[in-house]
Design a protein around this motif. Structure first.
Motif, PDB file in Angstrom:
ATOM      1  N   GLY A   1      -0.836  16.031   2.917  1.00 55.40           N
ATOM      2  CA  GLY A   1      -1.737  17.080   2.457  1.00 55.40           C
ATOM      3  C   GLY A   1      -3.139  16.575   2.205  1.00 55.40           C
ATOM      4  O   GLY A   1      -4.064  17.357   1.977  1.00 55.40           O
ATOM      5  N   SER A   2      -3.308  15.253   2.224  1.00 56.41           N
ATOM      6  CA  SER A   2      -4.643  14.650   2.106  1.00 56.41           C
ATOM      7  C   SER A   2      -5.063  14.154   3.486  1.00 56.41           C
ATOM      8  O   SER A   2      -4.359  14.345   4.483  1.00 56.41           O
ATOM      9  N   ARG A   3      -6.212  13.492   3.544  1.00 56.42           N
ATOM     10  CA  ARG A   3      -6.650  12.905   4.807  1.00 56.42           C
ATOM     11  C   ARG A   3      -5.720  11.787   5.268  1.00 56.42           C
ATOM     12  O   ARG A   3      -5.672  11.453   6.448  1.00 56.42           O
ATOM     13  N   GLY A   4      -5.020  11.169   4.314  1.00 60.86           N
ATOM     14  CA  GLY A   4      -4.214   9.998   4.633  1.00 60.86           C
ATOM     15  C   GLY A   4      -5.093   8.765   4.756  1.00 60.86           C
ATOM     16  O   GLY A   4      -6.307   8.803   4.504  1.00 60.86           O
ATOM     17  N   GLY A   5      -4.477   7.663   5.132  1.00 62.29           N
ATOM     18  CA  GLY A   5      -5.266   6.450   5.234  1.00 62.29           C
ATOM     19  C   GLY A   5      -4.463   5.274   5.747  1.00 62.29           C
ATOM     20  O   GLY A   5      -3.269   5.370   6.043  1.00 62.29           O
ATOM     21  N   ALA A   6      -5.151   4.153   5.870  1.00 62.09           N
ATOM     22  CA  ALA A   6      -4.525   2.883   6.244  1.00 62.09           C
ATOM     23  C   ALA A   6      -4.028   2.195   4.979  1.00 62.09           C
ATOM     24  O   ALA A   6      -4.699   2.228   3.936  1.00 62.09           O
ATOM     25  N   VAL A   7      -2.859   1.550   5.060  1.00 61.55           N
ATOM     26  CA  VAL A   7      -2.237   0.931   3.883  1.00 61.55           C
ATOM     27  C   VAL A   7      -1.735  -0.460   4.251  1.00 61.55           C
ATOM     28  O   VAL A   7      -1.150  -0.651   5.329  1.00 61.55           O
ATOM     29  N   ALA A   8      -1.943  -1.414   3.354  1.00 61.87           N
ATOM     30  CA  ALA A   8      -1.374  -2.752   3.511  1.00 61.87           C
ATOM     31  C   ALA A   8      -0.766  -3.177   2.188  1.00 61.87           C
ATOM     32  O   ALA A   8      -1.387  -3.035   1.128  1.00 61.87           O
ATOM     33  N   ILE A   9       0.459  -3.698   2.261  1.00 63.82           N
ATOM     34  CA  ILE A   9       1.184  -4.188   1.083  1.00 63.82           C
ATOM     35  C   ILE A   9       1.598  -5.624   1.349  1.00 63.82           C
ATOM     36  O   ILE A   9       2.205  -5.932   2.380  1.00 63.82           O
ATOM     37  N   ALA A  10       1.268  -6.515   0.427  1.00 60.40           N
ATOM     38  CA  ALA A  10       1.685  -7.918   0.523  1.00 60.40           C
ATOM     39  C   ALA A  10       2.380  -8.305  -0.769  1.00 60.40           C
ATOM     40  O   ALA A  10       1.809  -8.146  -1.853  1.00 60.40           O
ATOM     41  N   GLN A  11       3.607  -8.811  -0.646  1.00 58.03           N
ATOM     42  CA  GLN A  11       4.381  -9.233  -1.811  1.00 58.03           C
ATOM     43  C   GLN A  11       4.735 -10.705  -1.658  1.00 58.03           C
ATOM     44  O   GLN A  11       5.448 -11.082  -0.721  1.00 58.03           O
ATOM     45  N   ALA A  12       4.214 -11.524  -2.558  1.00 63.57           N
ATOM     46  CA  ALA A  12       4.445 -12.963  -2.514  1.00 63.57           C
ATOM     47  C   ALA A  12       5.487 -13.363  -3.545  1.00 63.57           C
ATOM     48  O   ALA A  12       5.379 -12.985  -4.720  1.00 63.57           O
ATOM     49  N   ARG A  13       6.509 -14.098  -3.112  1.00 62.11           N
ATOM     50  CA  ARG A  13       7.496 -14.682  -4.012  1.00 62.11           C
ATOM     51  C   ARG A  13       7.108 -16.135  -4.222  1.00 62.11           C
ATOM     52  O   ARG A  13       7.313 -16.989  -3.363  1.00 62.11           O
ATOM     53  N   LEU A  14       6.510 -16.425  -5.367  1.00 58.77           N
ATOM     54  CA  LEU A  14       5.993 -17.766  -5.613  1.00 58.77           C
ATOM     55  C   LEU A  14       7.100 -18.759  -5.901  1.00 58.77           C
ATOM     56  O   LEU A  14       6.918 -19.967  -5.716  1.00 58.77           O
ATOM     57  N   ASP A  15       8.279 -18.268  -6.352  1.00 59.93           N
ATOM     58  CA  ASP A  15       9.389 -19.177  -6.600  1.00 59.93           C
ATOM     59  C   ASP A  15       9.977 -19.719  -5.303  1.00 59.93           C
ATOM     60  O   ASP A  15      10.474 -20.845  -5.249  1.00 59.93           O
ATOM     61  N   SER A  16       9.909 -18.940  -4.230  1.00 61.29           N
ATOM     62  CA  SER A  16      10.454 -19.372  -2.941  1.00 61.29           C
ATOM     63  C   SER A  16       9.369 -19.715  -1.921  1.00 61.29           C
ATOM     64  O   SER A  16       9.673 -20.191  -0.819  1.00 61.29           O
TER      65      SER A  16
END
Length: 336
Positions: free
Chosen positions: A216-231
């Motif tokens: 319902g909005s213009r929408g957009g580009a998305v980036a998700i980065a999840q870092a596991r520092l223990d591994s």
């Protein structure tokens, strides 16, 4: 801990009269974050020195100010950016070195007044960083940096970002709402609000939730980065043209995004996993920044504070025709 996106507050410095305005702005911002008179005075003193130093060696430039949210209260980031001919950092850091027209504390004393201090200078200009926290805040500085600017200084920005940290990792989000202005901002904020509810959930589920929230909005580009520092591993998923890479002094690894628009249409996204990321840098940016940059063209920059890196990249590679966001994160434990 969650830090939600905010624009970089930019103050032009091209006349000595603007030094006082910069000092008052930074001091008032510190007071709003609960700094007592002594700590707010440190912010005022250093801001005066940095702004005056900028005028002396470059003639003009910008002073960037940002609030740094903390588990309790907040800190203040003061950063100067210029396109001068650079200067001898070692000389400026020596005690007794004084910039004309200042109280003469020198950058060596500045580095001791601030809880975090760093600088980078070459023939293209200089960036100096000082971060402050109240003396009662004993948590270490979180080594991240953000430079976010709207097109033509519009109060509405179609880019947004969010950083979250827990005991074992970091989750980072960058959204570029389609276009710019208020409608793009609404699209980005809809996705960011959904992400903030559970930033460490599976990234594909997060992307699906954000897709529904942004419909319902213009929408957009998305980036998700999840870092596991223990591994020492990182999972990345992206849709659209938000760029991301992990880099060290020796190598850089770009991250692949899928075509499409979150909130509009995109094929099912695929996450990508990266190992051996501990101690490296994560850099994410919207397409308001040119893609043809390399830290190898800036000897030693990769070892600087992420806030300095973000400012250098924005200064030298901003396209100038769209909102722009640069996020740089040191992939290391946040709480020390």
């Amino acid at each position: 801990m969650i830090i939600r996106g905010s624009l970089t507050h930019v103050l032009p410095i091209d006349d000595v009269s603007q030094v006082g305005h910069a000092r008052r702005t930074a001091q008032k911002l510190a007071e709003k974050q609960g700094f007592d008179e002594r700590d707010a005075g440190r912010v005022a003193l250093v801001t005066t020195e940095l702004a005056s130093n900028l005028l002396k060696h470059a003639g003009r430039g910008e002073l960037h100010v940002r609030v740094l949210p903390r588990p309790q209260g907040g800190g203040i980031e003061v950063l100067t950016v210029d396109r001068g001919k650079g200067f001898d950092l070692n000389a400026c850091l020596a005690d007794g070195y004084s910039t004309g027209g200042t109280q003469g504390i020198g950058l060596g004393a500045v580095s001791r007044q601030a809880q975090a201090f760093d600088a980078y200078a070459d023939a293209r200009g200089a960036v100096l960083l000082a971060r402050f926290y109240p003396r009662t805040d004993t948590q270490p500085d979180w080594r991240f940096g953000v430079s976010q600017h709207s097109l033509h200084d519009d109060p509405a920005c179609g880019d947004t970002w969010l950083l979250a940290a827990n005991d074992t990792g970091i989750s980072a989000l960058v959204i570029d709402g389609l276009g710019h202005g208020e409608e793009a901002e609404r699209a980005a904020q809809a996705g960011e609000s959904m992400f903030a509810l559970a930033p460490f959930n599976d990234p594909l589920l997060l992307l699906e939730d954000m897709h529904r929230a942004m419909q319902g909005s213009r929408g957009g580009a998305v980036a998700i980065a999840q870092a596991r520092l223990d591994s020492g591993s990182l999972r990345f998923v992206g849709v659209g043209n938000v760029s991301a890479s992990v880099l060290s002094a020796e190598k850089s690894r770009g991250m692949a995004s899928h075509p499409g628009i979150v909130g509009g249409q995109y094929r099912k996204a695929q996450p990508f996993d990266y190992d051996g990321i501990s101690g490296q840098l994560l850099i994410m940016h919207t397409d308001g920044l040119q893609s043809r940059w390399s830290v190898k063209d800036y000897p030693g920059l990769v070892h600087c504070h992420p806030a300095v890196i973000a400012a250098v990249l924005h200064r030298d590679f901003c396209r100038g025709r769209d909102d722009v966001t640069v996020v740089v994160i040191a992939l290391e434990a946040v709480n020390g």
